[in-house]
Design a protein around this motif. Structure first.
Motif, PDB file in Angstrom:
ATOM      1  N   ALA A  47      12.797   4.642  45.864  1.00 21.59           N
ATOM      2  CA  ALA A  47      13.235   3.736  46.302  1.00 21.59           C
ATOM      3  C   ALA A  47      13.094   2.273  46.147  1.00 21.59           C
ATOM      4  O   ALA A  47      11.934   2.065  45.136  1.00 21.59           O
ATOM      5  CB  ALA A  47      12.495   3.793  48.345  1.00 21.59           C
ATOM      6  N   VAL A  48      13.856   1.529  46.538  1.00 21.27           N
ATOM      7  CA  VAL A  48      13.887  -0.074  46.323  1.00 21.27           C
ATOM      8  C   VAL A  48      13.710  -0.695  47.795  1.00 21.27           C
ATOM      9  O   VAL A  48      14.494  -0.408  48.642  1.00 21.27           O
ATOM     10  CB  VAL A  48      15.188  -0.616  45.767  1.00 21.27           C
ATOM     11  N   ASP A  49      12.798  -1.685  47.841  1.00 21.52           N
ATOM     12  CA  ASP A  49      12.599  -2.482  48.969  1.00 21.52           C
ATOM     13  C   ASP A  49      13.395  -3.936  48.454  1.00 21.52           C
ATOM     14  O   ASP A  49      12.516  -4.622  47.655  1.00 21.52           O
ATOM     15  CB  ASP A  49      11.185  -2.793  49.408  1.00 21.52           C
ATOM     16  N   LEU A  92      10.140 -10.091  40.629  1.00 19.57           N
ATOM     17  CA  LEU A  92      10.968 -11.156  40.820  1.00 19.57           C
ATOM     18  C   LEU A  92      12.139 -11.131  40.254  1.00 19.57           C
ATOM     19  O   LEU A  92      12.345 -10.776  39.285  1.00 19.57           O
ATOM     20  CB  LEU A  92      10.367 -12.243  40.139  1.00 19.57           C
ATOM     21  N   VAL A  93      13.015 -11.390  41.222  1.00 22.33           N
ATOM     22  CA  VAL A  93      14.554 -11.295  40.887  1.00 22.33           C
ATOM     23  C   VAL A  93      15.254 -12.894  41.361  1.00 22.33           C
ATOM     24  O   VAL A  93      15.633 -13.122  42.395  1.00 22.33           O
ATOM     25  CB  VAL A  93      15.425 -10.282  41.907  1.00 22.33           C
ATOM     26  N   LEU A 101      18.267  -3.801  37.378  1.00 24.18           N
ATOM     27  CA  LEU A 101      17.973  -2.878  38.225  1.00 24.18           C
ATOM     28  C   LEU A 101      18.763  -1.590  37.724  1.00 24.18           C
ATOM     29  O   LEU A 101      20.077  -1.619  37.765  1.00 24.18           O
ATOM     30  CB  LEU A 101      18.205  -3.076  39.699  1.00 24.18           C
ATOM     31  N   GLU A 102      18.046  -0.618  37.585  1.00 30.07           N
ATOM     32  CA  GLU A 102      18.609   0.601  37.063  1.00 30.07           C
ATOM     33  C   GLU A 102      19.609   1.382  37.720  1.00 30.07           C
ATOM     34  O   GLU A 102      19.535   1.489  38.982  1.00 30.07           O
ATOM     35  CB  GLU A 102      17.606   1.785  36.710  1.00 30.07           C
ATOM     36  N   ALA A 103      20.753   1.589  37.350  1.00 33.81           N
ATOM     37  CA  ALA A 103      21.932   2.139  37.894  1.00 33.81           C
ATOM     38  C   ALA A 103      21.746   3.560  38.182  1.00 33.81           C
ATOM     39  O   ALA A 103      20.851   4.284  37.420  1.00 33.81           O
ATOM     40  CB  ALA A 103      23.372   1.805  37.360  1.00 33.81           C
ATOM     41  N   ASP A 104      22.387   4.156  39.383  1.00 32.85           N
ATOM     42  CA  ASP A 104      22.398   5.536  39.617  1.00 32.85           C
ATOM     43  C   ASP A 104      21.154   6.171  39.653  1.00 32.85           C
ATOM     44  O   ASP A 104      20.827   7.383  39.398  1.00 32.85           O
ATOM     45  CB  ASP A 104      23.531   6.363  38.640  1.00 32.85           C
ATOM     46  N   THR A 105      20.177   5.458  40.498  1.00 30.77           N
ATOM     47  CA  THR A 105      18.504   5.782  40.011  1.00 30.77           C
ATOM     48  C   THR A 105      18.030   6.151  41.670  1.00 30.77           C
ATOM     49  O   THR A 105      17.034   6.749  41.569  1.00 30.77           O
ATOM     50  CB  THR A 105      17.806   4.752  39.404  1.00 30.77           C
ATOM     51  N   TYR A 106      18.186   5.256  42.462  1.00 33.61           N
ATOM     52  CA  TYR A 106      17.713   5.370  43.694  1.00 33.61           C
ATOM     53  C   TYR A 106      18.239   6.057  44.967  1.00 33.61           C
ATOM     54  O   TYR A 106      19.295   6.093  45.066  1.00 33.61           O
ATOM     55  CB  TYR A 106      17.331   3.640  44.056  1.00 33.61           C
ATOM     56  N   ASP A 107      17.307   6.831  45.520  1.00 33.05           N
ATOM     57  CA  ASP A 107      17.745   7.494  46.669  1.00 33.05           C
ATOM     58  C   ASP A 107      17.824   6.756  47.915  1.00 33.05           C
ATOM     59  O   ASP A 107      18.488   7.129  48.748  1.00 33.05           O
ATOM     60  CB  ASP A 107      16.694   8.569  47.063  1.00 33.05           C
TER      61      ASP A 107
END
Length: 242
Positions: A47-49, A92-93, A101-107
């Motif tokens: 996940a990404v928050d 930090l973004v 941010l990695e593509a095709d990576t997060y559910d």
């Protein structure tokens, strides 16, 4: 409107006050239904928050079993997040740039209140396109935002009575709201955005809206509600890639 909107949380006093929050009052209602919503729609545990602030929602996701990275544009907020959660991963973004941010990576991508502080249609669309890019096939974005109603009513955790001009605000306008659960009572400047406006954003970003929730409070929630049992202060959108 112009693009000179500034993030009011990019401030050491704000970050210190916000770091003390967990899930009081109206905030409880924002997070109450998320475990069930996420459990229904999300398969996988990465996940990404997005817009993690001081890490409250990041820790929330980890407690649900996710391997989660927190992203934010505010270094003062991330300092507090790392102090509170030394084992967490926080990045930090600058200016919301998600290019690394990695593509095709997060559910799952969770965005809790983040888009309340993003000012323009163009920037909202660009960020949702970046978040869409990082999703795995079958992944979900859960976007939790403030309803326009929150800026014209009184709540357990917020007050808007000193800002009657909020009633004249249109989609994309600035509005003011006071947080009652923190010592720092300076008004927070947000951007009001309508349901129709968000649907337009999602369409332009290549996302499909699969569920909308507007959580109302219940008398047995254990809080002293003001308007929460009759008016939903939050809207929760569940989205997938088209």
């Amino acid at each position: 409107m112009g693009t000179d909107f500034s993030n009011v949380y990019d401030d050491h006093a704000r970050s210190e006050a916000y770091a003390k929050l967990e899930f009081p009052g109206t905030y409880y209602l924002a997070f109450r239904d998320l475990p069930a919503i996420i459990g229904e729609h999300v398969r996988g545990a990465k996940a990404v928050d997005f817009g993690c602030g001081t890490g409250r929602s990041t820790r929330f996701l980890r407690e649900l079993g996710f391997d989660v990275v927190g992203l934010d544009i505010s270094e003062p907020m991330l300092v507090r997040a790392r102090e509170r959660d030394p084992r967490g991963e926080y990045r930090l973004v600058p200016d919301g740039d998600l290019g690394e941010l990695e593509a095709d990576t997060y559910d799952l991508v969770l965005s809790a209140f983040t888009f309340d502080n993003i000012p323009t249609m163009e920037k909202k669309v660009a960020l949702f396109q970046s978040l869409r890019r990082c999703l795995k096939a079958g992944g979900r974005i859960v976007s939790l935002v403030s309803s326009p109603d929150i800026y014209v009513n009184e709540w357990a955790s917020f007050s808007t009575k000193d800002y009657p001009e909020n009633r004249n605000a249109r989609c994309g306008d600035r509005v003011l709201i006071v947080m009652l659960d923190v010592e720092d009572r300076r008004p927070v400047e947000d951007i009001v955005w309508t349901d129709e406006g968000y649907r337009d954003v999602y369409e332009r970003a290549g996302l499909k809206l699969i569920e909308t929730r507007r959580p109302l409070a219940k008398e047995n929630d254990g809080h002293e509600w003001v308007n929460e049992t009759a008016i939903a202060p939050w809207t929760i959108y569940v989205l997938e890639r088209k």
